[in-house]
Design a protein around this motif. Structure first.
Motif, PDB file in Angstrom:
ATOM      1  N   GLN A  80       0.840  -1.192   0.000  1.00  0.00           N
ATOM      2  CA  GLN A  80       0.000   0.000   0.000  1.00  0.00           C
ATOM      3  C   GLN A  80       0.877   1.243   0.000  1.00  0.00           C
ATOM      4  OE1 GLN A  80      -2.508  -0.459   3.449  1.00  0.00           O
ATOM      5  NE2 GLN A  80      -4.126  -1.445   2.264  1.00  0.00           N
ATOM      6  N   LEU A  81       0.385   2.272  -0.650  1.00  0.00           N
ATOM      7  CA  LEU A  81       1.108   3.538  -0.690  1.00  0.00           C
ATOM      8  C   LEU A  81       0.888   4.265   0.638  1.00  0.00           C
ATOM      9  CD1 LEU A  81       2.842   5.220  -2.617  1.00  0.00           C
ATOM     10  CD2 LEU A  81       0.761   6.338  -3.392  1.00  0.00           C
ATOM     11  N   LEU A  82       1.959   4.421   1.403  1.00  0.00           N
ATOM     12  CA  LEU A  82       1.862   5.057   2.709  1.00  0.00           C
ATOM     13  C   LEU A  82       2.050   6.565   2.585  1.00  0.00           C
ATOM     14  CD1 LEU A  82       3.972   2.575   4.860  1.00  0.00           C
ATOM     15  CD2 LEU A  82       1.497   2.801   4.854  1.00  0.00           C
ATOM     16  N   LEU A 137      10.726   6.331  -0.101  1.00  0.00           N
ATOM     17  CA  LEU A 137      10.935   7.114  -1.325  1.00  0.00           C
ATOM     18  C   LEU A 137       9.605   7.419  -2.011  1.00  0.00           C
ATOM     19  CD1 LEU A 137      14.143   5.567  -2.949  1.00  0.00           C
ATOM     20  CD2 LEU A 137      13.937   7.487  -1.372  1.00  0.00           C
ATOM     21  N   TYR A 138       8.700   6.425  -2.058  1.00  0.00           N
ATOM     22  CA  TYR A 138       7.377   6.655  -2.644  1.00  0.00           C
ATOM     23  C   TYR A 138       6.643   7.765  -1.877  1.00  0.00           C
ATOM     24  CZ  TYR A 138       7.380   2.428  -5.617  1.00  0.00           C
ATOM     25  OH  TYR A 138       7.639   1.481  -6.578  1.00  0.00           O
ATOM     26  N   ALA A 139       6.772   7.746  -0.541  1.00  0.00           N
ATOM     27  CA  ALA A 139       6.097   8.767   0.276  1.00  0.00           C
ATOM     28  C   ALA A 139       6.694  10.150   0.013  1.00  0.00           C
ATOM     29  CB  ALA A 139       6.214   8.406   1.760  1.00  0.00           C
ATOM     30  N   LEU A 140       8.016  10.207  -0.176  1.00  0.00           N
ATOM     31  CA  LEU A 140       8.649  11.489  -0.489  1.00  0.00           C
ATOM     32  C   LEU A 140       8.177  12.009  -1.844  1.00  0.00           C
ATOM     33  CD1 LEU A 140      12.328  10.893   0.721  1.00  0.00           C
ATOM     34  CD2 LEU A 140      10.579  12.290   1.817  1.00  0.00           C
ATOM     35  N   LEU A 141       7.963  11.089  -2.794  1.00  0.00           N
ATOM     36  CA  LEU A 141       7.469  11.504  -4.111  1.00  0.00           C
ATOM     37  C   LEU A 141       6.067  12.118  -4.009  1.00  0.00           C
ATOM     38  CD1 LEU A 141       8.543   8.747  -6.685  1.00  0.00           C
ATOM     39  CD2 LEU A 141       9.537  11.011  -6.316  1.00  0.00           C
ATOM     40  N   VAL A 151      12.570  15.101 -11.608  1.00  0.00           N
ATOM     41  CA  VAL A 151      12.801  14.262 -10.424  1.00  0.00           C
ATOM     42  C   VAL A 151      13.048  12.831 -10.892  1.00  0.00           C
ATOM     43  CG1 VAL A 151      11.845  13.435  -8.238  1.00  0.00           C
ATOM     44  CG2 VAL A 151      11.287  15.734  -9.047  1.00  0.00           C
ATOM     45  N   ILE A 152      14.095  12.201 -10.346  1.00  0.00           N
ATOM     46  CA  ILE A 152      14.457  10.832 -10.736  1.00  0.00           C
ATOM     47  C   ILE A 152      14.535   9.964  -9.482  1.00  0.00           C
ATOM     48  CG2 ILE A 152      16.183   9.370 -11.866  1.00  0.00           C
ATOM     49  CD1 ILE A 152      17.223  11.945 -13.255  1.00  0.00           C
ATOM     50  N   LEU A 153      13.872   8.814  -9.512  1.00  0.00           N
ATOM     51  CA  LEU A 153      14.003   7.832  -8.440  1.00  0.00           C
ATOM     52  C   LEU A 153      14.739   6.615  -8.997  1.00  0.00           C
ATOM     53  CD1 LEU A 153      11.309   6.691  -5.884  1.00  0.00           C
ATOM     54  CD2 LEU A 153      12.753   5.025  -7.028  1.00  0.00           C
ATOM     55  N   LEU A 165      16.503  10.599  -6.007  1.00  0.00           N
ATOM     56  CA  LEU A 165      16.266   9.819  -4.788  1.00  0.00           C
ATOM     57  C   LEU A 165      16.702   8.384  -5.033  1.00  0.00           C
ATOM     58  CD1 LEU A 165      13.566  11.810  -5.372  1.00  0.00           C
ATOM     59  CD2 LEU A 165      13.017  11.027  -3.078  1.00  0.00           C
ATOM     60  N   SER A 166      17.358   7.766  -4.036  1.00  0.00           N
ATOM     61  CA  SER A 166      17.799   6.390  -4.225  1.00  0.00           C
ATOM     62  C   SER A 166      18.003   5.707  -2.876  1.00  0.00           C
ATOM     63  CB  SER A 166      19.097   6.342  -5.037  1.00  0.00           C
ATOM     64  OG  SER A 166      19.382   5.009  -5.435  1.00  0.00           O
TER      65      SER A 166
END
Length: 391
Positions: free
Chosen positions: A122-124, A164-168, A219-221, A245-246
């Motif tokens: 799930q996307l937090l 990282l998903y949450a930061l995006l 923005v690059i992940l 982000l990595s």
């Protein structure tokens, strides 16, 4: 040599597999383990990062269950001597569709099957990760900048990708071009261009990152810094007007900074590109339905510093039906967050040893992972044992 006997897939096996998946979803399990033993098939769920035993399957029907999984995953049902992988989609009662990734492994007592419940991811939201207010403010500021390099570190299963998903989510994808390169893609993000590496075809992190830079990204992940080439391209991108982000498989923020320099990227590039470094772990939260007050039985230390003396008020897990008798339900993150400033950049440029960074962190009272865990213990969210387990 005779061909291996194929087990007929019975109605009982079909029902059993469906019921296992339904139960796993209900208990928020990320994986289902089917492990043949001499007298039965052991069944375990990975819930909140820990394996929990559930009702085993009788030896008489176990082969049929394996065959049913293979049929669903479009595997070769007759092949039992080689590992196989496949994808499964099961529709449960109520029309809910569950996607799973199946993997078989030939073991001495029969084929072991592990089913990864893909739909459980799930996307937090950023607010729900477990950051304290100071760390939230720092990260919001860093992510709002037009360029920089943010790295989160920790072992496998520490929740780095979720962070990282949450930061995006703090970035509006309608205003900027966000492109990711992952292995694998864990969740589909709305408004984001997501790519998956394929090493067999030569589509590696390094080649993919070069291609992304020709896609006019803002923005690059990058899923993981696996080699010096990928790290070099990522940090050059951060210096030339991109937010990157990595993740890295390192234990804490100090080791992350030292590792980035050790990868072979020039120290001045690392110093100027790096914006913030995070280290993180996931701890299980005490079940709210059965937790009970208790006294700490022993002192809690962080190196030479006493964080919590014996006798302090804490909570203890007990175990109930809501938490599968484990005493824990759900997880939260503990974080060490360091924003790079001039003093730290000078250390990076000088290729300073880890000891020099730790002295600066101690002087500034930057909270370690264990100290971050202390706050969760004092808040009654988790236990001393959980924090010691992951730090």
């Amino acid at each position: 040599m005779s061909a291996p006997r194929m087990e007929p897939v019975t109605g009982e096996a079909v029902t059993l597999v469906n019921e296992l998946v339904r139960l796993a979803v209900a208990q928020r399990a990320s994986d289902i383990h089917l492990e043949p033993k001499h007298d039965l098939m052991q069944v375990r769920f990975r819930v909140d990062g820990s394996l929990v035993d559930v009702q085993p399957i009788a030896q008489t029907i176990a082969p049929n269950v394996i065959s049913r999984v293979k049929v669903l995953a479009k595997m070769d049902i007759a092949e039992r001597r080689m590992p196989q992988d496949g994808q499964i989609a099961i529709e449960l009662d109520g029309g809910k569709r569950v996607h799973l990734r199946a993997s078989t492994f030939p073991a001495c007592q029969g084929e072991t099957v592990v089913l990864r419940v893909l739909s459980s991811a799930q996307l937090l939201a950023f607010e729900h990760l477990g950051f304290d207010d100071l760390a939230k403010a720092k990260l919001r500021d860093v992510v709002a900048r037009p360029q920089g390099f943010i790295v989160t570190s920790g072992p496998t299963g520490a929740g780095k990708t979720s962070t990282l998903y949450a930061l995006l989510q703090l970035i509006d994808p309608r205003a900027v071009n966000v492109v990711t390169l992952e292995d694998p893609i864990e969740l589909e993000l709305y408004g984001v261009t997501q790519g998956q590496v394929n090493t067999r075809s030569g589509f590696t992190f390094a080649t993919g990152l070069r291609a992304i830079l020709r896609q006019d990204p803002d923005v690059i992940l990058v899923g993981e810094m696996r080699d010096a080439e990928t790290a070099g391209i990522a940090m050059q991108a951060a210096l030339t007007g991109h937010l990157v982000l990595s993740t890295l498989h390192t234990s804490d923020t100090v080791e992350t900074i030292v590792r980035l320099v050790d990868l072979g990227v020039e120290a001045w590039i690392v110093a100027n590109a790096l914006s913030a470094v995070l280290a993180q772990r996931l701890v299980r939260m005490v079940c709210p339905h059965c937790r009970r007050p208790a006294k700490l039985e022993r002192d809690f230390w962080d190196g030479d510093e006493l964080l919590l003396p014996a006798g302090s008020d804490v909570v203890r897990p007990k175990g109930c039906d809501k938490c599968m008798r484990t005493g824990y339900r759900g997880r939260t993150g503990i974080f060490e967050v360091v924003e790079l400033d001039d003093e730290l950049r000078d250390l990076v440029k000088a290729m300073a040893p880890a000891r020099a960074y730790r002295e600066v962190f101690d002087r500034r009272k930057i909270p370690s992972l264990r100290r971050a865990g202390l706050r969760k213990i004092q808040a009654g969210l988790t236990t001393l044992e959980e924090v010691l387990r992951v730090t």
